[in-house]
Design a protein around this motif. Structure first.
Motif, PDB file in Angstrom:
ATOM      1  N   LYS A  53      -2.086  10.555   1.358  1.00 14.59           N
ATOM      2  CA  LYS A  53      -2.089  11.476   2.502  1.00 14.59           C
ATOM      3  C   LYS A  53      -1.936  10.661   3.774  1.00 14.59           C
ATOM      4  CE  LYS A  53      -5.240  14.658   4.941  1.00 14.59           C
ATOM      5  NZ  LYS A  53      -6.623  15.206   4.974  1.00 14.59           N
ATOM      6  N   VAL A  54      -1.273  11.244   4.785  1.00 20.12           N
ATOM      7  CA  VAL A  54      -1.171  10.591   6.089  1.00 20.12           C
ATOM      8  C   VAL A  54      -1.571  11.572   7.189  1.00 20.12           C
ATOM      9  CG1 VAL A  54       0.656   9.029   5.341  1.00 20.12           C
ATOM     10  CG2 VAL A  54       1.266  11.169   6.468  1.00 20.12           C
TER      11      VAL A  54
ATOM     12  N   ASN B 200      -6.936   6.330  -2.502  1.00 17.84           N
ATOM     13  CA  ASN B 200      -8.138   6.370  -3.357  1.00 17.84           C
ATOM     14  C   ASN B 200      -9.379   6.766  -2.566  1.00 17.84           C
ATOM     15  OD1 ASN B 200      -6.665   5.527  -5.646  1.00 17.84           O
ATOM     16  ND2 ASN B 200      -6.930   3.359  -5.093  1.00 17.84           N
ATOM     17  N   GLY B 201      -9.189   7.729  -1.669  1.00 22.08           N
ATOM     18  CA  GLY B 201     -10.309   8.247  -0.900  1.00 22.08           C
ATOM     19  C   GLY B 201     -10.716   7.414   0.297  1.00 22.08           C
ATOM     20  N   ARG B 202     -10.077   6.253   0.504  1.00 19.86           N
ATOM     21  CA  ARG B 202     -10.394   5.409   1.656  1.00 19.86           C
ATOM     22  C   ARG B 202      -9.283   5.513   2.697  1.00 19.86           C
ATOM     23  NH1 ARG B 202     -11.810  -0.583   0.002  1.00 19.86           N
ATOM     24  NH2 ARG B 202     -12.258  -0.598   2.261  1.00 19.86           N
TER      25      ARG B 202
ATOM     26  N   LYS C 138       0.814  -1.219   0.000  1.00 14.31           N
ATOM     27  CA  LYS C 138       0.000   0.000   0.000  1.00 14.31           C
ATOM     28  C   LYS C 138       0.847   1.269   0.000  1.00 14.31           C
ATOM     29  CE  LYS C 138      -3.954  -2.061   2.416  1.00 14.31           C
ATOM     30  NZ  LYS C 138      -4.760  -2.069   3.667  1.00 14.31           N
ATOM     31  N   PHE C 139       2.125   1.143   0.332  1.00 16.06           N
ATOM     32  CA  PHE C 139       2.959   2.335   0.509  1.00 16.06           C
ATOM     33  C   PHE C 139       2.942   3.228  -0.727  1.00 16.06           C
ATOM     34  CE2 PHE C 139       6.987   4.578   0.018  1.00 16.06           C
ATOM     35  CZ  PHE C 139       7.057   5.279   1.209  1.00 16.06           C
ATOM     36  N   ASP C 140       3.139   2.657  -1.905  1.00 21.63           N
ATOM     37  CA  ASP C 140       3.236   3.459  -3.126  1.00 21.63           C
ATOM     38  C   ASP C 140       1.927   4.140  -3.493  1.00 21.63           C
ATOM     39  OD1 ASP C 140       5.908   2.787  -3.463  1.00 21.63           O
ATOM     40  OD2 ASP C 140       5.442   0.988  -4.650  1.00 21.63           O
ATOM     41  N   LYS C 141       0.811   3.678  -2.915  1.00 26.70           N
ATOM     42  CA  LYS C 141      -0.498   4.241  -3.256  1.00 26.70           C
ATOM     43  C   LYS C 141      -0.951   5.334  -2.287  1.00 26.70           C
ATOM     44  CE  LYS C 141      -1.828  -0.358  -4.903  1.00 26.70           C
ATOM     45  NZ  LYS C 141      -2.766  -1.500  -4.692  1.00 26.70           N
ATOM     46  N   VAL C 142      -0.181   5.558  -1.206  1.00 22.92           N
ATOM     47  CA  VAL C 142      -0.608   6.517  -0.183  1.00 22.92           C
ATOM     48  C   VAL C 142      -0.629   7.935  -0.748  1.00 22.92           C
ATOM     49  CG1 VAL C 142      -0.004   7.568   2.035  1.00 22.92           C
ATOM     50  CG2 VAL C 142       0.245   5.097   1.721  1.00 22.92           C
TER      51      VAL C 142
END
Length: 474
Positions: free
Chosen positions: A46-47, A135-137, A40-44
Motif C-alpha cells: 500500500k502507498v 508487512n504491516g510496517r 522493497k518495491f516488490d514487497k509494497v
C-alpha cells in the motif's frame, strides 16, 4: 558550488506548475527508484502520500494530486500524451487501484490516499512524504520540490548541516554574475560561448544541439497550440482563452500547416508598434493557457512563467531577425539558462519561497539577457539587461485565485515578456561602467525581499487577489 546545466533550467514537462506538478511527479519517480534500490518495491502492499505547506494549500488547483499519481503510475512527464492524463486518473478513481510504476496493481483510495496537511515543514514550503506499507510496517521518505521542477531529499538538509561540500564538475564553475564576466574576459567569449564550454564537458555538442532543438520545438508547438485553441480553461474560474482571439485578429491570410510554416507567415504580417506589442503578448498568453490546461510546456525556469522566454525568442525570430536560425536559438537558450541558474544559486526560483518575483521576475531577467546578446550586447550589457528586468519585478507577490495558475499568472507572462524586451533595449544604450546596481546585488536583494515577504503572498492563496476575489465572483 551547485552545478546546474541549461537543461536543468529548461525542462520539458506538463503544466500547470513546475514546483507543484512537475516536482511532485519527479519526486514520485525518485521514490520508486529508492524503493527499488533498497529491494522493497516488490514487497509494497500500500502507498499513501502526505502533502505539506504550499503543496497542500494550493495543491488541488495545481493538480499536485494528479501529478503524484501519474508519477506513481510510471508515466513520463516529457512524453506522456497529455490526452491520456484524465484517462489514467479516472481509472485510478473508479477502480480504487494503482498500477504502481506500471508494474504491479495495489489498492489505492483516491480520497484517502493523498492527504493535504496545512503544516509547513522546516526545510522548504513544498514538502511531500511518501509512505510504503510492507508487512504491516510503514517506510517513509520525504522530498522537497524546491522550484523549477528541482527535487531534493532530506539528506540535502543533513549534508548542509554537516558542511558536506558538493563539487561542480564544470571547467568554468559559475555562481555569480561577476564570475561569469571573469570567464568571458579570460576566454574572450560571449556568455553563450562560456556556457557552451561548460555544457560540452558533460555531453557531446551534437547532443546539446539535439536537446536544445527539442526544447525550442516544444516551445514553438506550445505557442502554436495556444494560438489555435479557443474556449475556457479548466478549473472552475471559467477563464476564457485569449490567445486564440488575439491571434485571429493578427494573423494574415497566408495558409500554413505546421508550426514552422506559421512562424514564416507571421514574419510577413504588419509590424507597427501595436501589432508587435500584441504579438508578444499573444505568444506569452498562448503558452500559459496551454500550461493551465495540463499541456506540455518548457519549464523556463518554472511552469508558471513558461511563456516569457518563448515569447521573447519568438519576437526575435519573427520581428527582429527574419534570417534567424538555430544558432540564434541556441545562443538565446544558453544565455537564458545560465542567468536562471545564477538566480537559483543566489536566491530562489520557487514562488512558495519568494513570491512571483522568483518566477516571472527570473524568467524576465533570463529573456532580457538572452535577447540582449542576440541584439549585439556585450557580456556586461547582457547582465545589465537581466538586472533591469529583475529590478522592476522585486516584491511581486504570488496570489493565484483558487490556487490555479490562471489569474493573475497568465497575464503576468505577457507583462514579463514586454519588460524583458524593454530591459534589453535599455541595456544596449547603457554604459555598464555607469550602472549603480549590478546583477549580483539585485539577486541578493531579491532573496532578502523573499525572506521578508509575508508567507500569505508566497503561493499559499491566503492573501492578495486570492482572497480579494472569490471563486463565486467568477
Amino acid at each position: 558550488m551547485e552545478c546546474i546545466s541549461v537543461f536543468d533550467m529548461l525542462k520539458i514537462g506538463v503544466g500547470p506548475s513546475s514546483s507543484h506538478t512537475l516536482g511532485p511527479w519527479r519526486a514520485a519517480e525518485r521514490w520508486i527508484a529508492e524503493l527499488k534500490a533498497n529491494k522493497k518495491f516488490d514487497k509494497v502492499e500500500k502507498v499513501t502520500v502526505d502533502l505539506f505547506g504550499s503543496l497542500s494549500l494550493t495543491g488541488k488547483g495545481h493538480a499536485t494530486d494528479y501529478a503524484v499519481l501519474l508519477g506513481l503510475s510510471g508515466a513520463d512527464p516529457e512524453r506522456i500524451p497529455t490526452e491520456d492524463i484524465d484517462v489514467i486518473i479516472a481509472n485510478i478513481k473508479n477502480s480504487q487501484t494503482l498500477c504502481f510504476n506500471n508494474e504491479k496493481m495495489i489498492p489505492f483510495d483516491f480520497n484517502e490516499g493523498i492527504k493535504f496537511n496545512r503544516k509547513f515543514l522546516p526545510f522548504h514550503a513544498n514538502a511531500l512524504t511518501f509512505t510504503a506499507t510492507i508487512n504491516g510496517r510503514n517506510y517513509k521518505s520525504t522530498y522537497y520540490s524546491i522550484g523549477g521542477g528541482f527535487v531534493v531529499q532530506e539528506e540535502r538538509k543533513v549534508a548542509k548541516a554537516n558542511k558536506i561540500i558538493f563539487y561542480c564538475t564544470f571547467p568554468y564553475p559559475i555562481e555569480t554574475g561577476t564570475q561569469l564576466l571573469d570567464f568571458c574576459n579570460q576566454l574572450n567569449l560571449p556568455i553563450s560561448g562560456v556556457v557552451l564550454e561548460n555544457e560540452k564537458s558533460i555531453r557531446e555538442e551534437a547532443a546539446i544541439d539535439f536537446e536544445l532543438k527539442r526544447v525550442w520545438d516544444t516551445m514553438l508547438e506550445c505557442m502554436y497550440l495556444g494560438c489555435h485553441t479557443e474556449g475556457n480553461l479548466p478549473g472552475g474560474l471559467n477563464v476564457r482563452r485569449r490567445a486564440y482571439d488575439t491571434h485571429q485578429k493578427l494573423k494574415g491570410e497566408l495558409p500554413y500547416n505546421t508550426p514552422q510554416e506559421w512562424l514564416e507567415t507571421i514574419r510577413l504580417t504588419e509590424v507597427k508598434f501595436r501589432q508587435i506589442f500584441k504579438w508578444v503578448s499573444c505568444f506569452a498568453l498562448a503558452v500559459n493557457e496551454v500550461n493551465a490546461s495540463l499541456g506540455r510546456v518548457v519549464t523556463a525556469p518554472t511552469n508558471g512563467s513558461a511563456g516569457v522566454i518563448p515569447a521573447v525568442l519568438m519576437y526575435y525570430m519573427v520581428i527582429e531577425n527574419h534570417k534567424a536560425n538555430f544558432e540564434h536559438i541556441k545562443r538565446f537558450l544558453l544565455v537564458a539558462g545560465e542567468i536562471g541558474s545564477i538566480f537559483k544559486k543566489g536566491a530562489t526560483i520557487s514562488a512558495a519561497m519568494g513570491g512571483c518575483q522568483a518566477e516571472i521576475g527570473v524568467s524576465s531577467a533570463m529573456a532580457a539577457g538572452a535577447l540582449c546578446e542576440l541584439l549585439g550586447g556585450t557580456p556586461e550589457q547582457v547582465l545589465v539587461a537581466a538586472e533591469i528586468a529583475m529590478e522592476h519585478h522585486l516584491g511581486l507577490t504570488c496570489d493565484p485565485i483558487g490556487g490555479l495558475v490562471q489569474v493573475p499568472c497568465i497575464e503576468r507572462n505577457s507583462m514579463g515578456a514586454i519588460k524583458a524586451i524593454n530591459a534589453a533595449e535599455l541595456a544596449l544604450d547603457t554604459d555598464p561602467n555607469n550602472v549603480k546596481v549590478p546583477l549580483d546585488k539585485v539577486v541578493n536583494t531579491m532573496w532578502e525581499t523573499a525572506k521578508d515577504m509575508n508567507s500569505k503572498y508566497k503561493e499559499t492563496s491566503e492573501g492578495g487577489l486570492a482572497v480579494g476575489v472569490n471563486l463565486t465572483d467568477c
